[in-house]
Motif scaffolding. Structure first.
Motif, PDB file in Angstrom:
ATOM      1  N   ALA A 149      -3.325   5.204   3.320  1.00 51.29           N
ATOM      2  CA  ALA A 149      -3.178   3.796   2.923  1.00 51.29           C
ATOM      3  C   ALA A 149      -2.725   2.945   4.103  1.00 51.29           C
ATOM      4  O   ALA A 149      -3.244   1.845   4.330  1.00 51.29           O
ATOM      5  CB  ALA A 149      -2.180   3.670   1.769  1.00 51.29           C
ATOM      6  N   LEU A 175      -5.509  -1.240  -1.735  1.00 56.01           N
ATOM      7  CA  LEU A 175      -5.721  -0.215  -0.693  1.00 56.01           C
ATOM      8  C   LEU A 175      -4.941   1.056  -1.018  1.00 56.01           C
ATOM      9  O   LEU A 175      -5.438   2.166  -0.843  1.00 56.01           O
ATOM     10  CB  LEU A 175      -5.293  -0.757   0.671  1.00 56.01           C
ATOM     11  N   ALA A 233       0.840  -1.201   0.000  1.00 56.23           N
ATOM     12  CA  ALA A 233       0.000   0.000   0.000  1.00 56.23           C
ATOM     13  C   ALA A 233       0.878   1.254   0.000  1.00 56.23           C
ATOM     14  O   ALA A 233       0.646   2.196  -0.774  1.00 56.23           O
ATOM     15  CB  ALA A 233      -0.924   0.000   1.213  1.00 56.23           C
ATOM     16  N   TYR A 239      -7.799  -8.800  -6.422  1.00 50.34           N
ATOM     17  CA  TYR A 239      -7.317  -7.540  -5.836  1.00 50.34           C
ATOM     18  C   TYR A 239      -6.424  -6.780  -6.794  1.00 50.34           C
ATOM     19  O   TYR A 239      -6.434  -5.543  -6.827  1.00 50.34           O
ATOM     20  CB  TYR A 239      -6.579  -7.812  -4.515  1.00 50.34           C
ATOM     21  N   LEU A 253      -8.285  -2.351   8.461  1.00 48.61           N
ATOM     22  CA  LEU A 253      -8.989  -3.419   7.757  1.00 48.61           C
ATOM     23  C   LEU A 253      -8.409  -4.787   8.113  1.00 48.61           C
ATOM     24  O   LEU A 253      -9.136  -5.742   8.404  1.00 48.61           O
ATOM     25  CB  LEU A 253      -8.831  -3.180   6.255  1.00 48.61           C
ATOM     26  N   LEU A 283      -5.614   2.628   6.616  1.00 48.70           N
ATOM     27  CA  LEU A 283      -6.636   1.735   6.066  1.00 48.70           C
ATOM     28  C   LEU A 283      -6.195   0.287   6.154  1.00 48.70           C
ATOM     29  O   LEU A 283      -6.983  -0.610   6.501  1.00 48.70           O
ATOM     30  CB  LEU A 283      -6.870   2.126   4.597  1.00 48.70           C
ATOM     31  N   ALA A 284      -4.915   0.057   5.878  1.00 46.78           N
ATOM     32  CA  ALA A 284      -4.381  -1.305   5.913  1.00 46.78           C
ATOM     33  C   ALA A 284      -4.526  -1.906   7.315  1.00 46.78           C
ATOM     34  O   ALA A 284      -4.981  -3.031   7.485  1.00 46.78           O
ATOM     35  CB  ALA A 284      -2.916  -1.314   5.475  1.00 46.78           C
TER      36      ALA A 284
END
Lengths: 208, 435
Positions: B361, B351, B277, B424, B368, B364-365
Motif C-alpha cells: 500500500a 489503495l 493506506a 474513492y 501513484l 503504491l501510494a
C-alpha cells in the motif's frame, strides 16, 4: 445450535456445497478434515465473518477465536482486551475475568508475546462476551504440549457449547463429545471419539 | 468508532519514527520553501569596466551622466568593477564573473554627437558571457539585455521629451540656450502670425506686399496647427505599440503563493495517502479485519480511517503553513485543505483496500501520487492541446489539481474534491469485500 444447508462458493470453487448439523448445549463438537476441506470457511460463516450463499443458521451469540491470532501487535494485552470488550459491549469485569483465566501479563505488548501467549490472548478475546457458544479454529496451533493440555483443561471447564476445528485427530479423540468429518467441503460422516478415531477417519475418507 | 480512533492513535504513538517523519517532513519542506522565497535569486556576478569614467553629455540644457543608467543595471547584478576591457574579459574567462560589461571611453561623446545631430555612429556597449552554465548564462543574458533596453528606453524618452520642447518653442516661441552664445529669443510661429496679421490690417487692400504677407500668415497658421499634432506622434515613437495584458483564464495568484500552495498540497497528499493506506492495510496485516468486522461495519471502519488520516494530515499541513508564515505573508484556506485531506484520505483507503498489505500500500501510494502530482503541474502551453486534455482528464480524477484550485478560491473545486472523496470511498468499500 442448528445449521442447515450451508453453501459457499469462491469464484469457480464450491467450497461448501451443503452442510447441515446441530449441537446440544454444553456439547464439545469437533470438526476434523484434511487441509482445504473448508473447516475455516465453515467456522467463519458460523462466526458471522462470512455470509453463506445459502442455508440457515440458528445460533446463540458466539465468541470466535480465528486460526491466526487476531490481535494488535502495538497494543498491550490489556489494551487489546479492553478494545474488544468495548466494541462487543462485554459485561463489566470481563477483561479482569479473562485475564485471571488466561494468566496473561496485562502490560506486555502483544507483538512481543511468545506464540503460545499470543494464542492465549486470541482465545481470551473470544471469551470476553462470556458467550454461550465458542467457535475455535485450530486453537492449539503454536502451543507446546504443556500449553495444549492447559488449554484443553481450560476449555473443558467452560459451560459454553464449544465447536472447534482441528486436523489433529488425537486432539479430537481426547477432547470432543462428537466428531464431524469434513472433506471437500461436505460433511462425510460423524464418528465417535475415542482411540479408534484415526482408523475410522481414514476409512471414511478413503470411502468418500 | 471512538474506541477505534483511540486504538489507531495509540498505535501511531507507538511508532515514533513514523510520527516524526510525518510531522518533520512538512515542517522541513516549509522551512526550505520559506527560505527560498524570502532569499530571492542570487544576483549574477558581472565584471564592469566603465571606460567613459565620469564623462557627461547634455540634452536640452540638462546635463546627464551614464551613472544614472549604470546604477539601474547594478540593481540586478553583483558588479565586479575593473579598470580595463582586458581585465573584464579575463574575469569571465577565469569564471570569476558570468559576464562582463564594457562601456567604451567615447560613449558620452558619441551620444552627444547623436543627440546634437552632428552625426556619427551610436556608442556600442560590449557584453561578454561565460557559457559554461547555459542556464545561468541565459539568466544573465536576459537580465543584462532587459536592463540595457531599459536604459535605451530612458534615453529615448529623454530625447523625445526634449524634441517636444523644441517643437513647443517653434510654435509658441520662447528662449533657447546655446553653448558659447547664451540665451536666444525665438519668435515662434503663432507670434509671427500675429505680427504679420497686425501688419496686414494696416496695409491697403491693393498693397503689392499683401499677397506675400497673407501667404506667410497662412503658412504660420498651418505650420503651428500641424506641429501641435506632432507631439502625440512623438510620444508614440518611444512606445509605438502599447501592450495591454489581461488574465483570461486561471488565477491571478502571485508565484510565491502558488509555490506555497503546491508545497502544502504535496505534503497534504503524501501524509494523508500514506497514513490512510497504511492504517487500513494494517488491519489485514495484523489479521484483525475479520474479527473487527463481526462487530463494526466495514463502512464505519472505513469512515474512521478516512477521518483520522484526514484530520492528522490537516493538522500537520496547518503546522507547516504556520511555519511558512514566519517567512512570508500567506492566506490559509482551511476549508480547501480539509476537502483536499478528505479526498486524499479516501484515495489512500482505496489503495490500502486494493493492496491489502502495508508495504505494498505504501509503495503504491508513492508510485501513484508523485507522478500524478507532477502531471497536474504541466502548464497548457508546454504540450500539445490533445495531450493536455488527456493530462487534464487524468488530473481531474486525482485530488492534487482540484486541491490547488480550491486553495486558489474555486468553489467548484471544493465540490469536485467532495465528489472524489465519495468516489474513492465507494471504491475502497467495494475492495473491502475481498479484503
Amino acid at each position: 445450535m442448528n445449521v442447515a444447508g450451508i453453501a459457499k462458493r469462491f469464484g469457480d470453487k464450491q467450497v461448501l456445497p451443503d452442510v447441515s448439523f446441530s449441537a446440544r448445549t454444553g456439547e464439545r463438537l469437533a470438526i476434523i478434515g484434511p487441509n482445504g476441506a473448508g473447516k475455516t470457511t465453515l467456522l467463519q460463516i458460523l462466526a458471522g465473518s462470512l455470509s453463506p450463499d445459502a442455508g440457515e443458521l440458528q445460533l446463540p451469540p458466539a465468541g470466535w477465536v480465528p486460526q491466526r491470532a487476531a490481535v494488535y501487535s502495538k497494543l498491550t494485552v490489556s489494551e487489546n482486551l479492553r478494545l474488544f470488550a468495548r466494541l462487543e459491549k462485554a459485561p463489566d469485569g470481563a477483561v479482569e475475568r479473562v485475564l485471571a483465566m488466561t494468566e496473561l501479563p496485562p502490560g506486555d505488548e502483544a507483538g512481543k508475546l511468545s506464540g503460545g501467549n499470543r494464542q492465549r490472548l486470541n482465545i481470551a478475546i473470544g471469551l470476553l462476551g462470556d458467550p454461550p457458544l465458542l467457535l475455535l479454529d485450530e486453537p492449539s496451533t503454536a502451543l507446546d504440549p504443556a500449553q495444549r493440555e492447559r488449554l484443553w483443561a481450560f476449555i473443558g471447564a467452560l459451560e459454553a457449547t464449544v465447536l472447534f476445528t482441528t486436523h489433529d485427530i488425537g486432539e479430537a479423540a481426547r477432547h470432543a463429545d462428537r466428531v464431524l468429518v469434513l472433506d471437500g467441503g461436505a460433511l462425510v460422516g460423524e464418528l465417535p471419539p475415542g482411540p479408534d478415531l484415526e482408523t475410522a477417519f481414514l476409512d471414511l475418507c478413503a470411502g468418500s | 468508532m471512538r474506541w477505534l480512533l483511540i486504538k489507531d492513535l495509540r498505535i501511531l504513538r507507538r511508532s515514533p519514527l513514523l510520527v516524526a517523519l510525518l510531522v518533520l517532513y512538512p515542517v522541513v519542506v516549509a522551512v526550505l520553501i520559506g527560505a527560498a522565497l524570502t532569499g530571492g535569486p542570487e544576483k549574477p556576478r558581472v565584471a564592469f569596466a566603465n571606460l567613459a569614467g565620469d564623462a557627461e553629455f547634455s540634452l536640452g540644457g540638462e546635463t546627464l551622466s551614464p551613472q544614472a543608467y549604470t546604477d539601474r543595471l547594478f540593481e540586478a547584478i553583483d558588479p565586479i568593477r575593473v579598470s580595463t576591457r582586458a581585465e573584464a574579459i579575463a574575469k569571465v574567462r577565469d569564471g570569476e564573473a558570468l559576464a562582463a560589461l564594457v562601456v567604451p571611453a567615447d560613449a558620452a561623446d558619441r551620444l552627444q554627437g547623436l543627440l546634437s545631430l552632428a552625426g556619427g555612429d551610436p556608442p556600442t556597449v560590449e557584453v561578454f558571457y561565460n557559457a559554461e552554465d547555459p542556464v545561468k548564462r541565459r539568466y544573465v543574458e536576459s537580465t543584462i539585455r532587459s536592463r540595457l533596453a531599459d536604459a535605451n528606453a530612458a534615453l529615448s524618452d529623454a530625447v523625445l521629451a526634449q524634441s517636444a520642447r523644441y517643437i513647443d518653442l517653434v510654435i509658441e516661441g520662447g528662449e533657447l540656450s546655446f553653448p558659447l552664445v547664451g540665451e536666444v529669443k525665438i519668435l515662434g510661429l503663432r507670434n509671427a502670425r500675429t505680427l504679420i496679421d497686425t501688419s496686414l490690417r494696416g496695409l491697403p487692400q491693393d498693397a503689392p506686399q499683401r499677397p506675400a504677407l497673407e501667404q506667410v500668415s497662412r503658412f504660420a497658421r498651418v505650420a503651428a496647427d500641424n506641429l501641435d499634432l506632432s507631439r502625440p506622434i512623438l510620444n508614440s515613437i518611444g512606445q509605438p505599440v502599447r501592450v495591454e495584458q489581461t488574465v483570461v483564464r486561471g488565477s491571478r495568484t502571485p508565484l510565491d503563493q502558488f509555490a506555497i500552495g503546491v508545497a502544502a498540497t504535496l505534503s497534504l497528499m503524501l501524509v494523508t495517502v500514506l497514513l490512510a493506506a497504511g492504517l487500513l492495510a494494517l488491519e489485514r496485516d495484523e489479521g484483525v479485519f475479520a474479527r473487527l468486522t463481526r462487530i463494526v461495519s466495514p463502512t464505519k471502519l472505513l469512515a474512521g480511517k478516512i477521518a483520522l488520516a484526514a484530520a492528522a494530515a490537516l493538522a500537520v499541513t496547518l503546522l507547516q503553513l504556520g511555519v511558512l508564515r514566519l517567512f512570508v505573508a500567506l492566506d490559509v484556506a482551511p476549508l480547501a485543505l480539509a476537502a483536499g485531506a478528505l479526498a486524499f484520505a479516501a484515495l489512500g483507503t482505496a489503495l490500502g483496500a486494493l493492496a491489502r498489505e502495508v508495504r505494498v500500500a505504501s509503495l503504491l501510494a508513492i508510485l501513484l501520487a508523485l507522478p500524478l502530482a507532477f502531471l497536474a503541474l504541466v502548464p497548457s502551453g508546454a504540450v500539445s492541446a490533445g495531450l493536455y486534455d488527456v493530462l487534464n482528464a487524468v488530473s481531474g480524477a486525482f485530488p492534487f489539481k482540484p486541491t490547488l484550485r480550491a486553495l486558489d478560491g474555486s468553489e467548484l473545486a471544493l465540490a469536485h474534491l467532495l465528489a472524489l472523496a465519495a468516489a474513492y470511498g465507494a471504491l475502497a468499500r467495494l475492495a473491502l469485500r475481498r479484503f
